[in-house]
Every structure is written in structure tokens, then in C-alpha cells.
Design a protein around this motif. Structure first.
Motif, mmCIF file in Angstrom:
data_model
loop_
_atom_site.group_PDB
_atom_site.id
_atom_site.type_symbol
_atom_site.label_atom_id
_atom_site.label_comp_id
_atom_site.label_asym_id
_atom_site.label_seq_id
_atom_site.Cartn_x
_atom_site.Cartn_y
_atom_site.Cartn_z
ATOM 1 N N ALA A 52 7.471 44.308 -83.863
ATOM 2 C CA ALA A 52 7.255 42.917 -83.433
ATOM 3 C C ALA A 52 6.019 42.763 -82.549
ATOM 4 O O ALA A 52 5.356 41.725 -82.560
ATOM 5 C CB ALA A 52 8.489 42.418 -82.695
ATOM 6 N N HIS A 53 5.699 43.825 -81.779
ATOM 7 C CA HIS A 53 4.558 43.750 -80.848
ATOM 8 C C HIS A 53 3.343 44.530 -81.351
ATOM 9 O O HIS A 53 2.417 44.794 -80.585
ATOM 10 C CB HIS A 53 4.984 44.267 -79.463
ATOM 11 C CG HIS A 53 6.068 43.446 -78.848
ATOM 12 N ND1 HIS A 53 5.823 42.286 -78.152
ATOM 13 C CD2 HIS A 53 7.420 43.600 -78.848
ATOM 14 C CE1 HIS A 53 6.967 41.761 -77.747
ATOM 15 N NE2 HIS A 53 7.950 42.544 -78.150
ATOM 16 N N ASN B 79 -1.147 45.161 -77.478
ATOM 17 C CA ASN B 79 -1.715 45.157 -76.117
ATOM 18 C C ASN B 79 -2.709 46.289 -75.895
ATOM 19 O O ASN B 79 -3.338 46.361 -74.850
ATOM 20 C CB ASN B 79 -0.595 45.196 -75.054
ATOM 21 C CG ASN B 79 0.147 46.515 -75.035
ATOM 22 O OD1 ASN B 79 0.133 47.267 -76.018
ATOM 23 N ND2 ASN B 79 0.793 46.834 -73.927
ATOM 24 N N GLY C 202 2.462 41.486 -85.777
ATOM 25 C CA GLY C 202 3.917 41.477 -85.624
ATOM 26 C C GLY C 202 4.413 40.103 -85.182
ATOM 27 O O GLY C 202 3.642 39.280 -84.667
ATOM 28 N N SER C 203 5.707 39.865 -85.346
ATOM 29 C CA SER C 203 6.289 38.534 -85.127
ATOM 30 C C SER C 203 6.126 38.026 -83.690
ATOM 31 O O SER C 203 6.089 36.822 -83.462
ATOM 32 C CB SER C 203 7.770 38.566 -85.494
ATOM 33 O OG SER C 203 8.418 39.590 -84.758
ATOM 34 N N GLU C 204 6.002 38.944 -82.717
ATOM 35 C CA GLU C 204 5.909 38.515 -81.315
ATOM 36 C C GLU C 204 4.475 38.507 -80.774
ATOM 37 O O GLU C 204 4.260 38.199 -79.599
ATOM 38 C CB GLU C 204 6.735 39.469 -80.429
ATOM 39 C CG GLU C 204 8.219 39.496 -80.724
ATOM 40 C CD GLU C 204 8.900 38.195 -80.322
ATOM 41 O OE1 GLU C 204 8.643 37.723 -79.198
ATOM 42 O OE2 GLU C 204 9.661 37.648 -81.142
ATOM 43 N N VAL C 205 3.513 38.844 -81.618
ATOM 44 C CA VAL C 205 2.129 38.984 -81.119
ATOM 45 C C VAL C 205 1.471 37.615 -80.979
ATOM 46 O O VAL C 205 1.378 36.863 -81.946
ATOM 47 C CB VAL C 205 1.294 39.888 -82.060
ATOM 48 C CG1 VAL C 205 -0.176 39.915 -81.632
ATOM 49 C CG2 VAL C 205 1.857 41.307 -82.074
ATOM 50 N N LYS C 206 1.036 37.303 -79.751
ATOM 51 C CA LYS C 206 0.376 36.011 -79.493
ATOM 52 C C LYS C 206 -1.123 36.197 -79.205
ATOM 53 O O LYS C 206 -1.898 35.260 -79.326
ATOM 54 C CB LYS C 206 1.000 35.326 -78.266
ATOM 55 C CG LYS C 206 2.510 35.170 -78.319
ATOM 56 C CD LYS C 206 2.932 33.976 -79.165
ATOM 57 C CE LYS C 206 4.423 33.714 -79.088
ATOM 58 N NZ LYS C 206 5.199 34.660 -79.936
ATOM 59 N N SER C 207 -1.512 37.417 -78.796
ATOM 60 C CA SER C 207 -2.872 37.627 -78.283
ATOM 61 C C SER C 207 -3.918 37.804 -79.391
ATOM 62 O O SER C 207 -5.106 37.661 -79.134
ATOM 63 C CB SER C 207 -2.887 38.868 -77.388
ATOM 64 O OG SER C 207 -2.379 39.986 -78.111
#
Length: 354
Positions: free
Chosen positions: A31-32, A137, A79-84
């Protein structure tokens, strides 16, 4: 046709001086995580050690391993949680994944984490592949005016930046660097941007010294491999500096280079050991201690990518001249690239264009 995951290939180290391009099945995308298509991968001294000896220091290659860790590429999937990050972003990758749970990680010294999973350091697979999966990250977006090759150079440059931070380089610090290889040169570039007013670089190799001079060293000094010569070489270094040597960086890591650094450094100064040429050394520690010369070590780097990218973006540091050789990602070229890098000489940074 889009290159599917089933066709992902990587350069596998199978034995001494044996590299083969073979399929590489990636772990699932967390996800990340992001999936990155590699575009530029550099060869480091540690990669060459693995290639030639199947080991580097205490790190021993026991099973086939994908090699490489100096890298940059473009994001292909997030991934599903990656915003950056978004698909298509150009990124430089920091190659080590720490545990984030131990006291060193929590203290911010994550480069010393015992559980570190580091690209191309056994048993972790590396980056010389079409595609890799990596935590978002640890992928840093590159500005438009910074190339992917420069992005891959953030990794070696990080070593120089971390060394300069540890040694507290400032506009008051006069610097000696032992070794004009890639790490000696990036340490010089970093020391300059941290404000060092005078930098002397010493090496045994004439061509590397003239390269260092062109890159901005104030003085270059050719030294020998003979330990008997330390005394007179120290006098040469001190005369060339015309003042105290405040900080010496040993970017080689042999008895001779460390002895020279300790003897050349002025009272109250620092010697920072960067190179890992030997695991044990015989050096004149007592006289250096009597002059309160501090000996500090570094291991890799921490929290350096944003600063590296800022220096490259603002053109305060230019790493482009260090890239002396380029190869493509074919079996023949991969082997030739590693042989070229292993020979040293006029090869500073050997880079793959994927």
C-alpha cells in the motif's frame, strides 16, 4: 507493448565475476510502495567488491543476488496509500530500508539499523533491473532541471554530505582528503558547498589528481604506497595548506592513508574515516590523541536526499563531470561496465542507461 512484470529482467551476480541478465520476479506492491522503472544505475566500489570477491567487508554473497544501488527512474505504479508520488514522476531512490522500530531508528540514526535491507547488499536484491518495488517515502521527486543520471548520483553524493555533516565542515574548516576516487571527489564537492575555504586532495594516481584539480581542488599532492614516506608527505601537505589542517577525510581506509591523515591533522582537529579499505589497521593513535585529534567514522548516510537534490537543482554542486562511462543494459555491456569500473584509472563513475 507495455513491458509486463513477467518480463522484468535484472543483472544477477551468480559467482566471482559472473553476472547474468535473468528474470526477476518482484514482490507484490504494498500500500505504501511504488513500482519504479529504472533509467539510470551507477556502479559503486562496493558493487565491484561483490563482483570480484563475492563479498564486501563483512557482507558475503551466499546466493544469487541482483546487484546495484545507485539509482533513479520513473514511477510506473503507486500503492493504494501513496499520496506523495504519481505515475510518471522522475525519482531518485534511497536504497536502504530500515526497520523504523529499533532505538537507533527512533533516535534518527536509521543508517545504523541492524535490520537494514539495502539494495544489492547481501541478502537483499538490488536495483540493476527494469523494474523495482520500493517504499514511496524513500523515492524523492526530481526537479525538471535535474537529470535521472544526476538523480542516481545522489547516492554517492550522500556519502560526502553525511561525512561533511559528521565532521561539521564550515567556512572555517580547512580540509585534507585522502583518495581521489568517486567518494573522495564527492566529499570534496560537498566540503566546498559546506564552505570549506581550502581543500587539498592526495592520491597515488596522477590522472585522478588532475581530474580532482579540474573539479576544483585547491592543491593536489601525489603520494606513494610506501608507509616510510608518511613523514615527508605530511610536511608536503602542511606546507601546501599553509595553515592547520582542521579536518581530514580518509576516503581510502588503509594504514598508510589513515596514518597520513592522523599526522597531518592539526591539534584539536578531526579525522573522519570514510573509506573501508581494511577492517583492521595499525595506526599512530596515541600521538594523535595527545593532540586531541578526534577520530570519527561514518556509515552510509541519513536524511541526505532532499539536500542533495537541492544542491543539484541550484547548481551549487555539479556531479555530471564525474560520469565518465556509460553502458547499456545488455549482458555483454553489463560485464564490460563492471570490468571498466574495477580497473579504476580514468573511470570515475560508470553509469547504466536503461
Amino acid at each position: 507493448m507495455e513491458l509486463g512484470e513477467e518480463e522484468n529482467k535484472a543483472a544477477w551476480l551468480l559467482g566471482v565475476k559472473t553476472l547474468k541478465i535473468q528474470p526477476y520476479h518482484l514482490p507484490p506492491l504494498g500500500a505504501h510502495d511504488v513500482k519504479v522503472r529504472m533509467k539510470a544505475v551507477g556502479i559503486c566500489g562496493s558493487d565491484v567488491h561483490h563482483f570480484k570477491h563475492m563479498r564486501c567487508g563483512n557482507f558475503i554473497v551466499k546466493k544469487p543476488m541482483v546487484i546495484g544501488h545507485e539509482c533513479a527512474g520513473t514511477v510506473e505504479e503507486v500503492g493504494s496509500e501513496v499520496k506523495s508520488l504519481q505515475v510518471g514522476n522522475r525519482v531518485a531512490l534511497e536504497p536502504g530500508i530500515s526497520c523504523s522500530q529499533c532505538h537507533l531508528c527512533k533516535d534518527g540514526r536509521y543508517n545504523l539499523c541492524r535490520e537494514m535491507k539495502f539494495f544489492g547488499s547481501p541478502p537483499t536484491n538490488g536495483a540493476l533491473a527494469n523494474l523495482v518495488v520500493h517504499p514511496a517515502n524513500l523515492c524523492f521527486k526530481l526537479p525538471d532541471n535535474v537529470s535521472l543520471e544526476e538523480g542516481a548520483m545522489c547516492e554517492p553524493l550522500s556519502v560526502g554530505i553525511h561525512a561533511c555533516r559528521r565532521a561539521k565542515i564550515s567556512p572555517q574548516t580547512k580540509v585534507l582528503i585522502m583518495g581521489a576516487g568517486p567518494i573522495g571527489l564527492v566529499t570534496m564537492l560537498a566540503a566546498r558547498v559546506f564552505g570549506a575555504p581550502k581543500i587539498i586532495i592526495a592520491d597515488i594516481d596522477d590522472s585522478r589528481l588532475s581530474f580532482a584539480k579540474d573539479l576544483g581542488a585547491d592543491e593536489i599532492i601525489q603520494v606513494s604506497t610506501n608507509i616510510q614516506d608518511v613523514g615527508e608527505e605530511v610536511v608536503k601537505i602542511q606546507n601546501a595548506m599553509g595553515a592547520n589542517v582542521d579536518v581530514s577525510f580518509d576516503c581510502v581506509g588503509f594504514d598508510k592513508t589513515m596514518s597520513t591523515a592522523l599526522n597531518a591533522t592539526g591539534a584539536g582537529g578531526k579525522v573522519c574515516l570514510v573509506g573501508m579499505g581494511r577492517s583492521e589497521m595499525t595506526i599512530p593513535l596515541t600521538p594523535a590523541a595527545a593532540r586531541e585529534v578526534d577520530v570519527i567514522g561514518i556509515f552510509r548516510y541519513r536524511n541526505t536526499w532532499p539536500l542533495c537534490i537541492e544542491f543539484l537543482k541550484s547548481r551549487k554542486i555539479d556531479v555530471k563531470p564525474l560520469i565518465t562511462h556509460r553502458f547499456k543494459f545488455t549482458e555483454e555491456q553489463v560485464e564490460e561496465a563492471f570490468e571498466t569500473s574495477a580497473q579504476g584509472g580514468n573511470a570515475i563513475k560508470v553509469m547504466f542507461s536503461l
